[in-house]
Motif scaffolding. Structure first.
Motif, mmCIF file in Angstrom:
data_model
loop_
_atom_site.group_PDB
_atom_site.id
_atom_site.type_symbol
_atom_site.label_atom_id
_atom_site.label_comp_id
_atom_site.label_asym_id
_atom_site.label_seq_id
_atom_site.Cartn_x
_atom_site.Cartn_y
_atom_site.Cartn_z
ATOM 1 N N LEU A 144 56.338 58.772 63.730
ATOM 2 C CA LEU A 144 56.851 59.513 62.575
ATOM 3 C C LEU A 144 55.765 60.476 62.108
ATOM 4 N N PRO A 145 56.038 61.765 62.078
ATOM 5 C CA PRO A 145 55.018 62.721 61.632
ATOM 6 C C PRO A 145 54.523 62.381 60.225
ATOM 7 N N ASP A 146 53.213 62.496 60.015
ATOM 8 C CA ASP A 146 52.628 62.155 58.724
ATOM 9 C C ASP A 146 51.504 63.141 58.425
ATOM 10 N N GLU A 147 51.499 63.704 57.213
ATOM 11 C CA GLU A 147 50.517 64.732 56.866
ATOM 12 C C GLU A 147 49.091 64.201 56.890
ATOM 13 N N LYS A 148 48.906 62.956 56.492
ATOM 14 C CA LYS A 148 47.555 62.401 56.402
ATOM 15 C C LYS A 148 47.064 61.874 57.745
ATOM 16 N N TRP A 149 47.883 61.056 58.423
ATOM 17 C CA TRP A 149 47.448 60.337 59.628
ATOM 18 C C TRP A 149 47.839 61.035 60.925
ATOM 19 N N GLY A 150 48.600 62.105 60.830
ATOM 20 C CA GLY A 150 49.092 62.756 62.049
ATOM 21 C C GLY A 150 50.400 62.143 62.501
#
Length: 544
Positions: free
Chosen positions: A471-477
């Motif tokens: 799942l795309p995530d702004e913090k973890w990539g």
């Protein structure tokens, strides 16, 4: 004529086994008083480091550690872990650095599978080590690292690391390996297909990686390097050996935060650092009040997942110069780089950031980084559209997987190392990853096995089927996202199932989002993960 050439065999005068161990002796001789390692109030010169390493190696030898033995280490980025990158192989033994974020079950497996003879552990991780011993039913000798600047923790036994230093011989003979193909380090993957695999490094590969990195990164003599890359990751991308070669100053950081990084950059005039894209995001999102002004431009090497172009642009705006590199545990870390090209100078910041997000071209010590068609084995066209698999060949490819001949042969089939990463090659020869052939989730630079997470979910009595994708995530990539089918009448919620996962796996592996749904399947019942990946791209990673 040919006989005359063949009549000149290698001799001790002209054929010395390559090993990064040689770097420390040379640097300590040339720059004995130059600052080598800094950790809070501890400061060691290169002559200090050399003497401490000799003493530690001597003490390990006295404890029966020798050629072919595995020494497992679970420690933060402190001077002790840096010193062990020399002291352990100096005895002929193999250094096995363990991910400090792993749960006891996986640590137990690594200790057993690696045939560990001795464990050296920071007391912060003594609970995990003790539980691992209980799981295996076999305690091992432990040397405790009692870091006064760490969070504390109980000793296992009564031996402490400084005892190795005080009881060791400062004149312990400095001797490299008899064979450069000798095993140097053992690094475990994150179990992308179930159990983690043990990746064996040789002295030759580590030497050449350390030699190639300064050329690719254009390192000056005496860089000041902030060691924000965990040293358990590919031996810290082999930078422990690289920075010794360059007679640099290594700044250790135990807990990486934006404020701490900015503070150490200013305090020690840091010139270089490395980290996963999450480190870039951390710097970008550090509050203005916590950003101590930095002296000059700091160069960052980033790897672990393709960094978003927006993050690269924002990092550059802060004054950092970022170079993306690509590699795997099996290749000692970085073997490809997004080498800057002069024709990019006049492009917009957004265009430059997009190009910088490519994986690029091989490092100088890399024989080849190619993209091939998986069916024909032929290189794909340089059109930026045709996908294939990244394959690598060179001296910085592992010896193989420890005690796993089948996996080794499979990885090396075709005469190169098969990365498992799908990519295209652009007309300038630069490689760009487009997808992953395996269901690996790269979160904050950590590889997470979807199979492992699914296995934990399937242990829940109300779970019928589970599939985990990125799942795309702004913090973890990326973070794990689970799609789950529950038994009819189940009262389980997203929060309760995430709590179940938290109790049964390392925190960074647990799903950050759970969607209850009927899973899409083929006619034969196989779950169609590509459908789930598409859906995951439309979701938010925020949970209640």
């Amino acid at each position: 004529m040919r006989d005359h050439y063949e009549a000149l065999p290698p001799q001790t005068a002209n054929h010395v086994p390559l090993s990064p161990l040689s770097f420390l002796e040379r640097t300590a001789a040339l720059f004995p008083d130059r600052l080598a390692v800094v950790y809070n109030e501890r400061h060691y010169t290169w002559s200090n480091v050399l003497e401490r390493v000799r003493r530690i190696a001597s003490s390990l030898k006295q404890r029966g550690i020798g050629p072919g033995d595995t020494v497992s280490v679970m420690a933060a980025n402190t001077p002790e872990l840096f010193e062990l990158h020399y002291a352990v192989p100096l005895t002929g033994a193999v250094l096995n650095t363990i991910n400090t974020r792993l749960e006891p079950e996986t640590v137990a497996y690594i200790l057993e599978h690696s045939d560990a003879k001795l464990v050296i552990a920071d007391t912060a991780f003594s609970g995990v080590i003790s539980q691992a011993f209980d799981i295996n039913g076999k305690p091992l000798p432990v040397i405790n690292i009692a870091d006064p600047d760490g969070p504390g923790g109980n000793l296992i036994g009564d031996e402490v690391f400084e005892g190795l230093v005080s009881s060791g011989d400062p004149d312990f003979p400095w001797q490299g390996p008899a064979d450069e193909w000798q095993a140097l380090a053992l690094n475990y993957t994150s179990g992308t297909s179930g159990r983690p695999k043990g990746v064996v490094y040789h002295h030759r590969g580590a030497y050449l990686m350390a030699m190639g990195t300064p050329i690719a990164w254009e390192l000056p003599r005496h860089p000041v390097y902030l060691y924000s890359v965990p040293m358990f990751h590919c031996n810290g991308w082999c930078h422990a050996w690289t920075m010794t070669l360059m007679a640099g100053t290594i700044i250790c950081i135990r807990q990486v935060t934006g404020a701490a990084v900015f503070d150490l950059i200013a305090k020690h005039q840091v010139t270089h650092l490395g980290g996963a894209p999450i480190v870039l995001s951390m710097l970008v999102n550090t509050p203005e009040a916590d950003r101590t002004s930095s002296p000059g431009k700091v160069k960052i090497m980033t790897a672990g997942a393709p960094p978003p172009a927006a993050v690269l642009a924002a990092t550059k705006a802060l004054g950092f110069e970022v170079m993306q590199v690509y590699g795997l545990t099996e290749t000692y870390g970085h073997v490809a780089q997004c080498l800057w090209r002069e024709e990019w100078d006049d492009l917009s910041a957004d265009e430059q950031a997009e190009l910088q997000s490519w994986q690029g071209v091989g490092f100088p010590m890399t024989e080849s980084v190619d993209v091939i068609d998986r069916e024909s084995g032929e290189p794909v066209p340089w059109d930026g559209e045709t996908q294939g698999e990244i394959v690598i060949r060179g001296n910085t490819v592992m010896k193989g997987y420890y005690k796993n001949r089948e996996a080794t042969d499979e990885a090396f089939s075709g005469g190169h190392f098969q990365s498992g990463d799908a990519a295209v090659r652009h007309e300038n020869g630069y490689v760009q990853i487009r997808d992953r052939l395996k269901d690996v989730i790269i979160s904050g630079g950590e590889n997470i096995s979807s199979v492992e997470v699914e296995g934990v979910l399937h242990r829940h009595p109300d779970v019928v089927l589970a599939a985990v994708v990125a799942l795309p995530d702004e913090k973890w990539g990326e973070v794990p996202c689970a799609f789950v089918e529950l038994k009819e009448g189940s009262q389980e919620t997203e929060d309760s199932l995430i709590a179940f996962c938290r109790q049964n796996m390392a925190g960074f592996k647990r799903p950050k989002k759970i969607v209850f749904t009927e899973l899409p399947k083929t006619a034969t019942g196989k779950i169609q993960k590509f459908v789930l990946r598409q859906e995951a791209r439309t979701l938010s990673s925020e949970t209640a």
